[in-house]
Motif scaffolding. Structure first.
Motif, PDB file in Angstrom:
ATOM      1  N   LEU A  41      -0.452   9.761   1.857  1.00 20.06           N
ATOM      2  CA  LEU A  41      -1.374   9.248   0.592  1.00 20.06           C
ATOM      3  C   LEU A  41      -0.599   8.271   0.689  1.00 20.06           C
ATOM      4  O   LEU A  41      -1.614   6.992   0.625  1.00 20.06           O
ATOM      5  CB  LEU A  41      -1.824  10.207  -0.126  1.00 20.06           C
ATOM      6  CG  LEU A  41      -2.373   9.294  -1.493  1.00 20.06           C
ATOM      7  CD1 LEU A  41      -3.670   9.105  -1.110  1.00 20.06           C
ATOM      8  CD2 LEU A  41      -1.909  10.647  -2.428  1.00 20.06           C
ATOM      9  N   TYR A  42       0.666   7.922   0.629  1.00 20.00           N
ATOM     10  CA  TYR A  42       1.655   6.806   0.451  1.00 20.00           C
ATOM     11  C   TYR A  42       0.932   5.959   1.392  1.00 20.00           C
ATOM     12  O   TYR A  42       1.466   4.172   1.037  1.00 20.00           O
ATOM     13  CB  TYR A  42       2.570   7.834   0.139  1.00 20.00           C
ATOM     14  CG  TYR A  42       3.942   6.226  -0.183  1.00 20.00           C
ATOM     15  CD1 TYR A  42       4.717   6.293  -1.332  1.00 20.00           C
ATOM     16  CD2 TYR A  42       4.863   4.966   0.412  1.00 20.00           C
ATOM     17  CE1 TYR A  42       5.716   4.997  -2.367  1.00 20.00           C
ATOM     18  CE2 TYR A  42       5.471   4.154   0.338  1.00 20.00           C
ATOM     19  CZ  TYR A  42       5.622   4.034  -0.710  1.00 20.00           C
ATOM     20  OH  TYR A  42       6.372   3.088  -1.087  1.00 20.00           O
ATOM     21  N   ASP A  43       1.133   5.917   2.514  1.00 20.94           N
ATOM     22  CA  ASP A  43       1.188   5.024   4.123  1.00 20.94           C
ATOM     23  C   ASP A  43       0.016   4.723   3.566  1.00 20.94           C
ATOM     24  O   ASP A  43      -0.646   3.289   3.927  1.00 20.94           O
ATOM     25  CB  ASP A  43       1.435   5.727   5.550  1.00 20.94           C
ATOM     26  CG  ASP A  43       1.190   4.978   6.299  1.00 20.94           C
ATOM     27  OD1 ASP A  43       2.461   4.176   6.376  1.00 20.94           O
ATOM     28  OD2 ASP A  43       0.895   5.013   7.452  1.00 20.94           O
ATOM     29  N   ALA A  44      -1.274   5.960   3.433  1.00 18.69           N
ATOM     30  CA  ALA A  44      -3.033   5.176   3.126  1.00 18.69           C
ATOM     31  C   ALA A  44      -3.238   4.257   2.521  1.00 18.69           C
ATOM     32  O   ALA A  44      -3.568   3.725   2.640  1.00 18.69           O
ATOM     33  CB  ALA A  44      -3.546   6.540   3.126  1.00 18.69           C
ATOM     34  N   VAL A  45      -2.876   4.141   1.575  1.00 13.90           N
ATOM     35  CA  VAL A  45      -2.859   3.846  -0.138  1.00 13.90           C
ATOM     36  C   VAL A  45      -2.636   2.087   0.223  1.00 13.90           C
ATOM     37  O   VAL A  45      -2.927   1.076   0.190  1.00 13.90           O
ATOM     38  CB  VAL A  45      -2.076   3.976  -1.428  1.00 13.90           C
ATOM     39  CG1 VAL A  45      -2.076   3.425  -1.983  1.00 13.90           C
ATOM     40  CG2 VAL A  45      -2.845   5.021  -1.979  1.00 13.90           C
ATOM     41  N   ALA A  46      -0.715   2.426   0.854  1.00 13.72           N
ATOM     42  CA  ALA A  46      -0.262   0.915   1.382  1.00 13.72           C
ATOM     43  C   ALA A  46      -1.044   0.364   2.294  1.00 13.72           C
ATOM     44  O   ALA A  46      -1.712  -0.922   2.260  1.00 13.72           O
ATOM     45  CB  ALA A  46       0.889   1.273   2.328  1.00 13.72           C
ATOM     46  N   ARG A  47      -1.696   0.601   3.325  1.00 12.75           N
ATOM     47  CA  ARG A  47      -2.760   0.512   4.290  1.00 12.75           C
ATOM     48  C   ARG A  47      -4.133  -0.193   3.507  1.00 12.75           C
ATOM     49  O   ARG A  47      -4.437  -1.295   3.786  1.00 12.75           O
ATOM     50  CB  ARG A  47      -3.221   1.282   5.213  1.00 12.75           C
ATOM     51  CG  ARG A  47      -1.752   2.097   6.014  1.00 12.75           C
ATOM     52  CD  ARG A  47      -1.745   0.569   6.909  1.00 12.75           C
ATOM     53  NE  ARG A  47      -0.084   1.330   7.871  1.00 12.75           N
ATOM     54  CZ  ARG A  47       0.403   0.983   8.917  1.00 12.75           C
ATOM     55  NH1 ARG A  47       1.132  -0.349   8.786  1.00 12.75           N
ATOM     56  NH2 ARG A  47       1.464   1.912   9.627  1.00 12.75           N
ATOM     57  N   GLY A  48      -4.397   1.104   2.980  1.00 13.19           N
ATOM     58  CA  GLY A  48      -5.300  -0.284   2.900  1.00 13.19           C
ATOM     59  C   GLY A  48      -5.770  -1.303   1.632  1.00 13.19           C
ATOM     60  O   GLY A  48      -5.949  -1.878   1.448  1.00 13.19           O
ATOM     61  N   ALA A  49      -3.866  -2.035   0.638  1.00 10.90           N
ATOM     62  CA  ALA A  49      -3.945  -2.485  -0.576  1.00 10.90           C
ATOM     63  C   ALA A  49      -3.684  -3.689   0.558  1.00 10.90           C
ATOM     64  O   ALA A  49      -4.485  -5.053   0.531  1.00 10.90           O
ATOM     65  CB  ALA A  49      -2.495  -2.352  -1.500  1.00 10.90           C
ATOM     66  N   ARG A  50      -3.219  -3.489   2.576  1.00 10.96           N
ATOM     67  CA  ARG A  50      -2.610  -5.093   2.852  1.00 10.96           C
ATOM     68  C   ARG A  50      -3.917  -5.238   3.378  1.00 10.96           C
ATOM     69  O   ARG A  50      -4.541  -6.328   3.730  1.00 10.96           O
ATOM     70  CB  ARG A  50      -1.725  -3.708   4.005  1.00 10.96           C
ATOM     71  CG  ARG A  50      -0.843  -5.135   4.687  1.00 10.96           C
ATOM     72  CD  ARG A  50       0.062  -4.533   5.375  1.00 10.96           C
ATOM     73  NE  ARG A  50       1.236  -4.380   4.969  1.00 10.96           N
ATOM     74  CZ  ARG A  50       0.830  -2.027   4.860  1.00 10.96           C
ATOM     75  NH1 ARG A  50       0.469  -2.161   5.550  1.00 10.96           N
ATOM     76  NH2 ARG A  50       2.192  -2.795   4.737  1.00 10.96           N
ATOM     77  N   MET A  51      -5.030  -4.248   3.821  1.00 13.05           N
ATOM     78  CA  MET A  51      -6.244  -4.508   4.054  1.00 13.05           C
ATOM     79  C   MET A  51      -6.891  -5.454   2.986  1.00 13.05           C
ATOM     80  O   MET A  51      -7.289  -6.389   3.390  1.00 13.05           O
ATOM     81  CB  MET A  51      -7.000  -3.840   4.959  1.00 13.05           C
ATOM     82  CG  MET A  51      -8.719  -3.230   4.663  1.00 13.05           C
ATOM     83  SD  MET A  51      -9.491  -2.324   5.431  1.00 13.05           S
ATOM     84  CE  MET A  51      -9.433  -1.584   3.531  1.00 13.05           C
ATOM     85  N   ALA A  52      -7.093  -5.522   1.677  1.00 17.29           N
ATOM     86  CA  ALA A  52      -7.880  -5.699   1.242  1.00 17.29           C
ATOM     87  C   ALA A  52      -6.982  -7.340   0.684  1.00 17.29           C
ATOM     88  O   ALA A  52      -7.287  -8.335   0.490  1.00 17.29           O
ATOM     89  CB  ALA A  52      -7.701  -5.496  -0.441  1.00 17.29           C
TER      90      ALA A  52
END
Length: 459
Positions: A155-166
């Motif tokens: 979850l920590y990495d997924a949130v980071a990935r999503g933020a990086r994408m946006a």
């Protein structure tokens, strides 16, 4: 007399309150990483626009990355003493001031090239401790929230990935239509928002407060704490192997994000909006990969999944960028690469949490972060030099070939088989109850962020 359902309601409310600190760290990190994505695209374009030189853009990246390494080497013992909450807040506020100063000085006609380098160095020096402070809290906050460690890591990495994408998508459009200096001002506001979230959401969390029952932090105690973290890392063959491999790939990834992709986008792909699209697609697919691993990844051998993800996410983008000057093939390649890279950090983070006792978490994380960032300052510098001397295509092929060789490590060295071994048991006093597997420790960046996502430190 208790009203019907009162106990259940109270229990639900208490459980909800226990989830707040973890949600706060995830949200604050998402906001901060969104800002990092703005920097990732805004600063190279700002440097290219104001200097016109890939070499100088690479030097700016060097100035931003070297202090991250310095703070990672020396900062581990200090984070716990000052307090993870305080370090996170102070780090974000200093980064906000440094980033805001760049466009403000530029608009006033006072920004020199050396000033840009110095402000990026300040940003790098203070960014890593804040990210480390939030990351080392994840195991404790996951336990409070009743979330399993692999799921929390994913979850920590997924949130980071999503933020990086946006952040990448927004940054590409903003640079194209409003200018790189506007992007840096927005970046500064994200750091302020992150600081406010941590200020409110981690108040009263014991693991976020300073360590008060240990010996005072004298120079001798500091050196001893520092040695202890490095000694643990060098004794653990698997952790050392991970650190060395990600050290190499982080340096190569920095060359992609700081120089190779911006120059390729400027010369052949149409500009910053296309770069933002590419990074955004990569981040979105990495988000899917991280979420998928969190849902079903525990059913498969870690080493096999890790190796496949790295082979898919490492060298192919460099090769495709070297062989084509159009967007579509690179877009497809980065989508596949993002999916492969998405599984990497959850695996690495879980392995680190399992292997390192809670009491050593910040110290070992500092040592690991320093190791994986060792080549990062050289990535942009070397790429800028190669592009100016040998050309973009030769630089892409050469760096991509090195990336492919690095990703073969898990197949060649026996220590990597430890990825699938049961977690070690720790005696009481090592930071976990006797007989219980330790689920609290970590690498950086920061967990590392391998692949051409371009986010430097992230071990």
């Amino acid at each position: 007399m208790t009203a019907p359902g009162g106990d259940d309601a109270a229990g639900t409310g208490a459980a909800g309150r226990e989830r707040i600190p973890l949600a706060t760290v995830l949200t604050a990190n998402a906001v901060s990483i969104t800002g990092n994505s703005l920097t990732l695209i805004g600063v190279p374009w700002f440097a290219l626009d104001t200097t016109g030189s890939p070499g100088k853009a690479g030097f700016v990246a060097f100035c931003a990355a070297l202090p991250v390494l310095v703070s990672a080497i020396a900062g581990g013992p200090v984070v716990d003493r000052i307090g993870r909450r305080r370090v996170s807040i102070a780090s974000d506020l200093v980064c906000a001031l440094a980033l805001a100063a760049i466009p403000l000085l530029h608009r006033a006609g006072l920004l020199e090239f050396w000033t840009l380098c110095a402000l990026m160095a300040v940003n790098g020096l203070f960014h890593a401790p804040g990210e480390m402070a939030r990351h080392v809290l994840v195991p404790d906050l996951a336990r409070r929230a009743g979330t399993s460690l692999p799921r929390a890591a994913s979850l920590y990495d997924a949130v980071a990935r999503g933020a990086r994408m946006a952040g990448a998508a927004v940054a590409g459009l903003l640079v194209a239509f409003m200018g790189a200096d506007t992007v840096l001002l927005l970046d500064a506001t994200t750091f302020v928002f992150s600081a406010l979230l941590v200020t409110a959401g981690l108040r009263g969390v014991p693991s976020a407060e300073p360590v008060r029952d240990g010996p005072r932090l004298s120079p001798a105690r500091y050196r001893a704490d520092l040695r202890e973290g490095y000694a643990f890392l060098f004794r653990a063959r698997l952790l050392l192997g991970i650190t060395v491999m990600v050290m190499v790939t982080n340096g190569l990834s920095q060359s992609w994000s700081a120089v190779l992709l911006p120059v390729h986008a400027r010369e052949e792909l149409g500009g910053p909006a296309t770069q933002g699209l590419l990074v955004s697609v990569f981040g979105g697919c990495a988000l899917v990969g991280a979420l998928l691993y969190g849902a079903i990844g525990q059913r498969f051998p870690r080493r096999a999944v890790f190796t496949a993800g790295f082979l898919l996410g490492g060298a192919p983008p460099y090769l495709v960028a070297a062989l084509t000057g159009t967007t579509a093939p690179l877009l497809v390649t980065l989508a596949a690469a993002g999916f492969g890279v998405g599984v990497l950090n959850p695996i690495l983070t879980t392995v680190m949490y399992e292997q390192v006792p809670d009491a050593l978490r910040s110290r070992v994380m500092g040592a690991s972060t320093a190791g994986v960032l060792l080549t990062t300052p050289l990535g942009g510098l070397a790429a800028g030099f190669l592009v100016e001397r040998a050309g973009l295509t030769a630089a892409l092929l050469g760096i991509g070939g090195l990336y492919f060789l690095a990703t073969l490590s898990p197949l060649l060295f026996p220590a990597w088989r430890g990825m699938d071994a049961p977690p070690p048991e720790r005696a009481a006093g090592d930071g976990a109850p006797a007989g219980a597997p330790v689920s609290s420790a970590e690498p950086s960046p920061p967990a590392p962020v391998p692949g051409p996502s371009g986010k430097p430190p992230r071990h």
